[in-house]
Structure formats: C-alpha cells, structure tokens
Design a protein around this motif. Structure first.
Motif, mmCIF file in Angstrom:
data_model
loop_
_atom_site.group_PDB
_atom_site.id
_atom_site.type_symbol
_atom_site.label_atom_id
_atom_site.label_comp_id
_atom_site.label_asym_id
_atom_site.label_seq_id
_atom_site.Cartn_x
_atom_site.Cartn_y
_atom_site.Cartn_z
ATOM 1 N N PRO A 165 0.655 -6.391 11.300
ATOM 2 C CA PRO A 165 0.768 -5.839 9.947
ATOM 3 C C PRO A 165 -0.484 -6.130 9.133
ATOM 4 C CG PRO A 165 2.069 -7.825 10.126
ATOM 5 C CD PRO A 165 1.532 -7.531 11.500
ATOM 6 N N GLY A 166 -0.849 -5.180 8.316
ATOM 7 C CA GLY A 166 -2.010 -5.361 7.452
ATOM 8 C C GLY A 166 -1.614 -6.063 6.172
ATOM 9 N N THR A 167 -2.539 -6.060 5.253
ATOM 10 C CA THR A 167 -2.243 -6.675 3.961
ATOM 11 C C THR A 167 -1.307 -5.757 3.192
ATOM 12 O OG1 THR A 167 -4.160 -5.606 2.983
ATOM 13 C CG2 THR A 167 -4.488 -7.799 3.880
ATOM 14 N N GLY A 168 -0.522 -6.321 2.315
ATOM 15 C CA GLY A 168 0.425 -5.544 1.529
ATOM 16 C C GLY A 168 -0.273 -4.741 0.443
ATOM 17 N N LEU A 169 0.449 -3.779 -0.096
ATOM 18 C CA LEU A 169 -0.087 -2.968 -1.185
ATOM 19 C C LEU A 169 0.202 -3.635 -2.522
ATOM 20 C CD1 LEU A 169 1.144 0.570 -0.092
ATOM 21 C CD2 LEU A 169 -1.140 -0.367 0.167
ATOM 22 N N SER A 170 -0.697 -3.444 -3.446
ATOM 23 C CA SER A 170 -0.442 -3.950 -4.794
ATOM 24 C C SER A 170 0.521 -2.998 -5.499
ATOM 25 C CB SER A 170 -1.754 -4.059 -5.581
ATOM 26 O OG SER A 170 -2.238 -2.759 -5.871
ATOM 27 N N VAL A 171 0.966 -3.383 -6.685
ATOM 28 C CA VAL A 171 1.890 -2.548 -7.437
ATOM 29 C C VAL A 171 1.233 -1.225 -7.814
ATOM 30 C CG1 VAL A 171 3.208 -2.370 -9.582
ATOM 31 C CG2 VAL A 171 3.172 -4.523 -8.316
ATOM 32 N N ILE A 172 -0.028 -1.281 -8.230
ATOM 33 C CA ILE A 172 -0.757 -0.067 -8.620
ATOM 34 C C ILE A 172 -0.929 0.855 -7.415
ATOM 35 C CG2 ILE A 172 -2.931 0.808 -9.539
ATOM 36 C CD1 ILE A 172 -1.216 -0.647 -11.589
ATOM 37 N N GLU A 173 -1.284 0.303 -6.270
ATOM 38 C CA GLU A 173 -1.449 1.120 -5.061
ATOM 39 C C GLU A 173 -0.129 1.753 -4.637
ATOM 40 O OE1 GLU A 173 -5.105 -1.232 -2.845
ATOM 41 O OE2 GLU A 173 -3.056 -1.910 -2.556
ATOM 42 N N THR A 174 0.939 0.988 -4.735
ATOM 43 C CA THR A 174 2.251 1.512 -4.362
ATOM 44 C C THR A 174 2.675 2.648 -5.286
ATOM 45 O OG1 THR A 174 2.885 -0.678 -3.555
ATOM 46 C CG2 THR A 174 4.653 0.885 -3.953
ATOM 47 N N LEU A 175 2.521 2.456 -6.588
ATOM 48 C CA LEU A 175 2.877 3.511 -7.539
ATOM 49 C C LEU A 175 2.000 4.742 -7.343
ATOM 50 C CD1 LEU A 175 3.508 1.483 -10.809
ATOM 51 C CD2 LEU A 175 5.192 2.648 -9.379
ATOM 52 N N GLY A 176 0.734 4.534 -7.086
ATOM 53 C CA GLY A 176 -0.160 5.664 -6.856
ATOM 54 C C GLY A 176 0.216 6.448 -5.612
ATOM 55 N N LEU A 177 0.566 5.739 -4.554
ATOM 56 C CA LEU A 177 0.876 6.384 -3.279
ATOM 57 C C LEU A 177 2.237 7.066 -3.282
ATOM 58 C CD1 LEU A 177 -0.120 6.798 -0.374
ATOM 59 C CD2 LEU A 177 1.030 4.673 0.227
ATOM 60 N N TYR A 178 3.227 6.444 -3.885
ATOM 61 C CA TYR A 178 4.590 6.961 -3.785
ATOM 62 C C TYR A 178 5.103 7.665 -5.052
ATOM 63 C CZ TYR A 178 4.762 4.335 0.512
ATOM 64 O OH TYR A 178 4.502 3.860 1.769
ATOM 65 N N VAL A 179 4.364 7.602 -6.149
ATOM 66 C CA VAL A 179 4.803 8.269 -7.377
ATOM 67 C C VAL A 179 3.763 9.288 -7.847
ATOM 68 C CG1 VAL A 179 5.464 7.950 -9.791
ATOM 69 C CG2 VAL A 179 6.199 6.289 -8.081
ATOM 70 N N VAL A 180 2.549 8.841 -8.075
ATOM 71 C CA VAL A 180 1.523 9.713 -8.643
ATOM 72 C C VAL A 180 1.077 10.786 -7.655
ATOM 73 C CG1 VAL A 180 -0.795 9.768 -9.634
ATOM 74 C CG2 VAL A 180 0.757 7.905 -10.208
ATOM 75 N N ALA A 181 0.836 10.411 -6.406
ATOM 76 C CA ALA A 181 0.359 11.384 -5.413
ATOM 77 C C ALA A 181 1.367 12.516 -5.179
ATOM 78 C CB ALA A 181 0.012 10.673 -4.112
ATOM 79 N N PRO A 182 2.670 12.251 -4.992
ATOM 80 C CA PRO A 182 3.596 13.380 -4.832
ATOM 81 C C PRO A 182 3.703 14.270 -6.065
ATOM 82 C CG PRO A 182 4.595 11.373 -3.997
ATOM 83 C CD PRO A 182 3.336 10.977 -4.695
ATOM 84 N N ILE A 183 3.666 13.674 -7.253
ATOM 85 C CA ILE A 183 3.727 14.484 -8.475
ATOM 86 C C ILE A 183 2.474 15.354 -8.588
ATOM 87 C CG2 ILE A 183 3.683 14.356 -10.999
ATOM 88 C CD1 ILE A 183 5.538 11.925 -10.764
ATOM 89 N N ALA A 184 1.316 14.795 -8.284
ATOM 90 C CA ALA A 184 0.073 15.572 -8.338
ATOM 91 C C ALA A 184 0.089 16.686 -7.300
ATOM 92 C CB ALA A 184 -1.119 14.648 -8.111
ATOM 93 N N LEU A 185 0.565 16.401 -6.110
ATOM 94 C CA LEU A 185 0.656 17.421 -5.062
ATOM 95 C C LEU A 185 1.601 18.535 -5.476
ATOM 96 C CD1 LEU A 185 -0.345 18.088 -2.225
ATOM 97 C CD2 LEU A 185 1.638 16.886 -1.340
ATOM 98 N N PHE A 186 2.728 18.181 -6.064
ATOM 99 C CA PHE A 186 3.673 19.187 -6.557
ATOM 100 C C PHE A 186 3.027 20.052 -7.631
ATOM 101 C CE2 PHE A 186 6.811 20.525 -9.681
ATOM 102 C CZ PHE A 186 7.674 21.255 -8.879
ATOM 103 N N ALA A 187 2.296 19.426 -8.546
ATOM 104 C CA ALA A 187 1.656 20.179 -9.628
ATOM 105 C C ALA A 187 0.605 21.142 -9.087
ATOM 106 C CB ALA A 187 1.031 19.212 -10.633
ATOM 107 N N VAL A 188 -0.171 20.711 -8.103
ATOM 108 C CA VAL A 188 -1.195 21.578 -7.518
ATOM 109 C C VAL A 188 -0.550 22.766 -6.815
ATOM 110 C CG1 VAL A 188 -2.952 21.704 -5.693
ATOM 111 C CG2 VAL A 188 -2.954 19.803 -7.308
ATOM 112 N N ILE A 189 0.487 22.521 -6.031
ATOM 113 C CA ILE A 189 1.165 23.612 -5.320
ATOM 114 C C ILE A 189 1.810 24.574 -6.308
ATOM 115 C CG2 ILE A 189 3.086 24.156 -3.769
ATOM 116 C CD1 ILE A 189 2.404 21.550 -2.274
ATOM 117 N N ALA A 190 2.462 24.047 -7.357
ATOM 118 C CA ALA A 190 3.086 24.904 -8.363
ATOM 119 C C ALA A 190 2.039 25.749 -9.083
ATOM 120 C CB ALA A 190 3.862 24.053 -9.365
#
Length: 91
Positions: A38-63
């Motif tokens: 296992p690698g190093t864990g993700l920080s809170v900011i990295e986790t929110l960016g990967l699992y919250v911000v990135a999907p919302i941004a992807l949805f907005a671009v597709i829409a």
C-alpha cells in the motif's frame, strides 16, 4: 398479486444486502496478503478533490458539451416544428 411480488423482491434484496455485509467483515482486512504494497494515504483535500470535485467537474463538462451540441442542432432542424399554422383556418 403485485404487492406480494414487491414484498418478495424487497425481502430478497434486503437479505442479499445483509449477507453481503456479513460476509465482507472488516476483520478480513487485518491480515496482509502476499505482494501487498500500500502507498501513502490521501489527505483530506486530495480525497475531496478526487471523489467530490472531479466527478462534479466531469458532469459539468459533459452537460455543457451536450447543451452546446443541442443548441447547434436546433438551428439546422428542418422538421415540422418550424411550420406555422393559422388558428382561423376555414374548411
């Protein structure tokens, strides 16, 4: 008859979910597997960016792309939606 089938389907889904939760016990994660690295864990900011911000941004671009494509299609649409009829037509 419809209620009976719905109740049966609900009981089956609940039973399946319960069995899956019981079978995937967190205690199984305590023992390490061969080849685990296992690698190093993700920080809170990295986790929110990967699992919250990135999907919302992807949805907005597709829409946005779909809306742009839809607007350009409406200009070229030679169907009957562009026809005008008179409401006072006499037979």
């Amino acid at each position: 008859m419809d209620k009976k089938n719905a109740l049966r389907a609900g009981a089956l889904a609940a039973g399946t979910t319960l069995m899956m939760l019981l079978m995937s016990s967190p205690a199984l994660a305590l023992s390490r597997d061969d080849g685990d690295d296992p690698g190093t864990g993700l920080s809170v900011i990295e986790t929110l960016g990967l699992y919250v911000v990135a999907p919302i941004a992807l949805f907005a671009v597709i829409a946005a792309l779909v809306m742009i494509g839809d607007k350009s299609h409406k200009k070229k649409d030679p169907t009957s939606s562009n026809l005008r009829t008179k409401a006072d037509a006499k037979a």
